[in-house]
Design a protein around this motif. Structure first.
Motif, PDB file in Angstrom:
ATOM      1  N   LEU A 163      49.413  33.404  40.621  1.00 31.88           N
ATOM      2  CA  LEU A 163      49.359  32.951  39.133  1.00 31.88           C
ATOM      3  C   LEU A 163      50.829  33.318  38.746  1.00 31.88           C
ATOM      4  O   LEU A 163      50.966  34.681  38.283  1.00 31.88           O
ATOM      5  CB  LEU A 163      48.395  33.244  38.209  1.00 31.88           C
ATOM      6  CG  LEU A 163      48.580  32.848  36.610  1.00 31.88           C
ATOM      7  CD1 LEU A 163      48.427  31.375  36.552  1.00 31.88           C
ATOM      8  CD2 LEU A 163      47.313  33.587  35.849  1.00 31.88           C
ATOM      9  N   ASP A 215      53.880  37.267  40.104  1.00 30.11           N
ATOM     10  CA  ASP A 215      52.386  37.111  40.253  1.00 30.11           C
ATOM     11  C   ASP A 215      51.460  37.857  39.205  1.00 30.11           C
ATOM     12  O   ASP A 215      51.636  39.328  39.370  1.00 30.11           O
ATOM     13  CB  ASP A 215      51.891  37.277  41.660  1.00 30.11           C
ATOM     14  CG  ASP A 215      50.282  36.994  41.973  1.00 30.11           C
ATOM     15  OD1 ASP A 215      49.913  36.522  40.911  1.00 30.11           O
ATOM     16  OD2 ASP A 215      49.930  37.005  42.887  1.00 30.11           O
ATOM     17  N   THR A 262      51.389  32.479  30.439  1.00 33.04           N
ATOM     18  CA  THR A 262      52.312  32.285  31.776  1.00 33.04           C
ATOM     19  C   THR A 262      53.188  31.292  31.825  1.00 33.04           C
ATOM     20  O   THR A 262      53.735  30.662  32.422  1.00 33.04           O
ATOM     21  CB  THR A 262      51.172  32.227  33.071  1.00 33.04           C
ATOM     22  OG1 THR A 262      50.393  30.987  32.519  1.00 33.04           O
ATOM     23  CG2 THR A 262      50.361  33.336  33.193  1.00 33.04           C
ATOM     24  N   ARG A 305      48.378  37.338  38.485  1.00 31.10           N
ATOM     25  CA  ARG A 305      46.672  37.109  38.542  1.00 31.10           C
ATOM     26  C   ARG A 305      45.959  38.224  38.197  1.00 31.10           C
ATOM     27  O   ARG A 305      44.612  38.037  37.938  1.00 31.10           O
ATOM     28  CB  ARG A 305      46.327  36.331  39.684  1.00 31.10           C
ATOM     29  CG  ARG A 305      46.478  37.017  40.925  1.00 31.10           C
ATOM     30  CD  ARG A 305      46.158  36.195  42.169  1.00 31.10           C
ATOM     31  NE  ARG A 305      46.105  36.754  43.322  1.00 31.10           N
ATOM     32  CZ  ARG A 305      47.058  36.766  44.269  1.00 31.10           C
ATOM     33  NH1 ARG A 305      48.352  36.480  43.927  1.00 31.10           N
ATOM     34  NH2 ARG A 305      47.067  37.720  45.313  1.00 31.10           N
ATOM     35  N   ARG A 306      46.445  39.667  38.671  1.00 34.35           N
ATOM     36  CA  ARG A 306      45.320  40.512  38.580  1.00 34.35           C
ATOM     37  C   ARG A 306      45.767  41.426  37.237  1.00 34.35           C
ATOM     38  O   ARG A 306      45.074  42.452  36.934  1.00 34.35           O
ATOM     39  CB  ARG A 306      45.781  41.664  39.649  1.00 34.35           C
ATOM     40  CG  ARG A 306      45.567  41.148  41.023  1.00 34.35           C
ATOM     41  CD  ARG A 306      45.669  41.824  42.045  1.00 34.35           C
ATOM     42  NE  ARG A 306      45.347  41.541  43.478  1.00 34.35           N
ATOM     43  CZ  ARG A 306      45.883  40.768  44.010  1.00 34.35           C
ATOM     44  NH1 ARG A 306      47.178  40.602  43.901  1.00 34.35           N
ATOM     45  NH2 ARG A 306      45.596  40.384  45.290  1.00 34.35           N
ATOM     46  N   SER A 351      40.856  35.596  41.442  1.00 35.70           N
ATOM     47  CA  SER A 351      41.349  34.309  42.476  1.00 35.70           C
ATOM     48  C   SER A 351      42.406  35.041  43.272  1.00 35.70           C
ATOM     49  O   SER A 351      43.103  35.824  43.223  1.00 35.70           O
ATOM     50  CB  SER A 351      41.968  33.332  41.490  1.00 35.70           C
ATOM     51  OG  SER A 351      42.728  32.273  42.344  1.00 35.70           O
TER      52      SER A 351
END
Length: 656
Positions: free
Chosen positions: A43, A85, A113, A87-88, A39
């Protein structure tokens, strides 16, 4: 074994105490970690870093994905809040702030999270969990268990009741009266009052013991873990016809199983300061047949023990009782463990806890091997010249020294170096003689030592005795003065000295004091460190540091042949060495008998403009001419090097 995440079918029907220890229910293999979401939408993992000192404001935060072994950094705001962040990368995450609590920073483990707090208690919780799992899966149940262990530990040791809510998610304000903040203040107060007790090592060893063998004790107010340190099998002192199987942890919690009595199998749990819990002929206790090696399996599956006051304890464990006779304390390692037989026939053992090295002379390396058994620490020091063992010294937990010299160290083998310079050390029936702090044999006998596996040692880094994070650059190409050091008839090194360094205090040549009083110190340092002390009128003494090897004048008296001039009009002096004989002392402060002769002169040694330590930019200090002046920029934020000297080295505190 590391605790894995249980499946839904596994958890069904498990009670709380059983669930936390996963002792009586089966454990499924953990499912494959999900792929990180593909995405472009951020996140964020958010949180705050707040300690007993208040928010960790405008400081660095490091986040690492434990399965992916990499992560990101950010900086907190003025209230200690941060966000990264993620997300990765995949959870679970370890979040770290380098704020200096005792021992170096605070951390926490985040399973997802949801916002996470960083404080002193989450740091201790994360330490215990990482030691327990040893890289295995981390679950919420395991984090809860760690919190319960720490609550019990602080209650028993310090009579401190810690909050029962999840420390990682419990919101609180850094103001007195907030239960979480008050707990952090109390924990830090205990740390300061105890001069920062070694909680890290204690909790790490507790977790490692729990990973190998433990008893889960479920009580009305939570869970205790009896993580075994000592086991014993023998006749019951009160009834020799009864066999006693005893299991004890380092804090003296114990579980006893009695066999052969009129009431059948009896189980007793003891905790210091409490009435014992016991049962006779109780259900949930299984004792297997004794094996050929004399060990006996014992299983506790929900055994309910009662206290005289009516309280109960529920026990879960899978244990192995030892053979009869004296037993050494249990070790948490499976390799790199030593066993030493002392002159009186007693034995001790330990696990390799750390390995370090130090270049002590151009052709010599000292390797330090530290061993622990969970309670006591011992050390083994190996001095190598290539693949030759020159000296080995063992320091036991009482500070007693045992030593061998070449060629008597034949039980130690050294492999050829690999492509990275690493060597393998083997130890088999190494005979070491007990010595005193003067290096002479005590005549009490020999200690015989062995290690069950070969130990890898790496080439040591260059020394950093100026505290600058790296070795100094070679000074000899541009040196103004040189002192020649001849060891046992051979030119070994030259102490090359140049002008005072504008960057590293003590590098180069300078002196401070009044050249008349007892506090006069001359720094004559370059590739190696040379410090001369004392007024010329009363005789001078010196400390020579060649890499990490120390030398001083015999008997630590003023050195014959060492002299210094009085300051001239420019407040400069000269220090001369004329056949100055020095003797080497080892890492324990014992004179080795190896001698060196120094010759040379250091000319025009300037006076240090700071009589006292320079503090910070803009701070007036008392100068040599008694005139307040601002610190010159070239002298700011520096410290004097501290050279190890024989005055303290001759009194080792238990071990080098």
């Amino acid at each position: 074994m590391p605790i894995a995440a249980p499946s839904a079918s596994t958890l069904r029907g498990c009670r709380l105490a059983t669930l936390l220890l996963l002792a009586s229910c089966g454990i499924d293999d953990p499912p494959a970690a999900p792929e990180p979401p593909a995405s472009s939408t951020p996140l964020y993992l958010r949180g705050t870093a707040i300690t007993a000192q208040g928010p960790v404001a405008h400081d660095e935060i490091e986040l690492q994905s434990l399965p992916d072994s990499f992560g990101f950094k950010t900086v907190t705001d003025g209230l200690g809040a941060w966000q990264i962040d993620v997300r990765r990368i995949r959870p679970p995450f370890q979040v770290f702030a380098p704020y200096r609590f005792y021992g170096g920073g605070i951390s926490a483990i985040a399973l997802d999270t949801l916002p996470v707090q960083l404080n002193e208690l989450t740091d201790l919780q994360a330490l215990w969990v990482r030691a327990y799992t040893a890289g295995g899966p981390i679950t919420q149940a395991l984090l809860d268990t760690a919190r319960t262990v720490l609550r019990t530990w602080f209650q028993d040791r310090y009579a401190l009741a810690l909050p029962d809510a999840d420390w990682r998610t419990l919101p609180f304000q850094p103001v007195p009266g907030d239960s979480m903040f008050d707990a952090l203040v109390a924990v830090e107060g205990i740390a300061w009052a105890g001069f920062f007790p070694d909680w890290s090592d204690t909790l790490r060893q507790h977790a490692e013991r729990c990973r190998h063998e433990r008893v889960a004790v479920g009580l009305a107010d939570g869970l205790r873990l009896v993580c075994l340190h000592q086991k014993h099998t023998g006749p019951d002192p009160l009834d020799p016809a009864v066999t006693l199987l005893a299991f004890t942890d380092p804090l003296d919690d114990s579980v006893e199983v009695r066999l052969g009595g009129p009431a059948g199998v009896e189980v007793t749990y003891r905790h210091p300061g409490e009435l014992p819990y016991s049962c006779a002929g109780c259900a949930g206790v299984s004792v297997g047949a004794t094996a050929a090696d004399g060990t006996t399996p014992v299983t506790l599956t929900g055994a309910v023990l009662a206290q005289a006051g009516g309280a109960t304890a529920t026990l879960h464990a899978t244990l192995t009782a030892p053979d009869t006779g004296p037993q050494l304390p249990l070790l948490y390692c499976t390799a790199s463990k030593f066993v030493a037989t002392r002159p009186d026939g007693s034995r001790q053992q330990g696990c390799l806890a750390s390995s370090d090295g130090q270049r002590v002379f151009p052709d010599r390396d000292n390797h330090f091997l530290d061993f622990r058994d969970g309670t006591d620490a011992t050390g083994l020091r190996i001095l190598l010249a290539g693949d030759s063992v020159l000296r080995a010294t063992f320091v036991d937990q009482f500070g007693q020294l045992f030593r061998c010299h070449q060629p008597a160290c034949a039980g130690i083998t050294v492999s050829a170096p690999d492509s990275r310079g690493r060597r393998q050390l083997g130890f088999q029936d190494v005979v070491l003689t007990e010595i005193g702090f003067d290096g002479l044999p005590l005549g009490t006998g020999d200690l015989v030592l062995g290690v069950d596996s070969r130990i890898t040692v790496s080439p040591p880094p260059p020394p950093d005795y100026y505290g600058i994070g790296r070795p100094v650059q070679p000074v000899c190409p541009f040196a103004t003065d040189t002192v020649h050091v001849v060891v046992e008839g051979k030119v070994a090194v030259e102490v090359c000295v140049g002008p005072p360094s504008p960057v590293v205090y003590g590098l180069g040549k300078l002196w401070y004091g009044d050249a008349l009083g007892p506090d006069t110190v001359y720094y004559l340092n370059g590739d190696h460190a040379l410090q001369v002390t004392g007024p010329p009128s009363a005789g001078l003494s010196l400390s020579l540091q060649v890499l990490a090897e120390g030398w001083t004048c015999a008997d630590f008296l003023p050195c014959a042949g060492l002299s210094a001039t009085d300051p001239d009009s420019a407040r400069e002096v000269s220090v001369s060495f004329t056949d100055v004989t020095v003797v080497e002392y080892d890492e324990t402060g014992i004179l080795t008998g190896r001698t060196a002769v120094l010759n040379g002169t250091i000319h025009r040694v300037p006076a240090d403009p700071c009589v006292y330590l320079c503090l910070r930019p803009g701070t007036p200090v008392r100068m040599a001419r008694s005139t307040p002046q601002e610190i010159p920029p070239s002298l700011r934020l520096r410290r004097r090097p501290v050279l190890p000297g024989p005055a303290t080295a001759r009194r080792p505190e238990g071990r080098p």
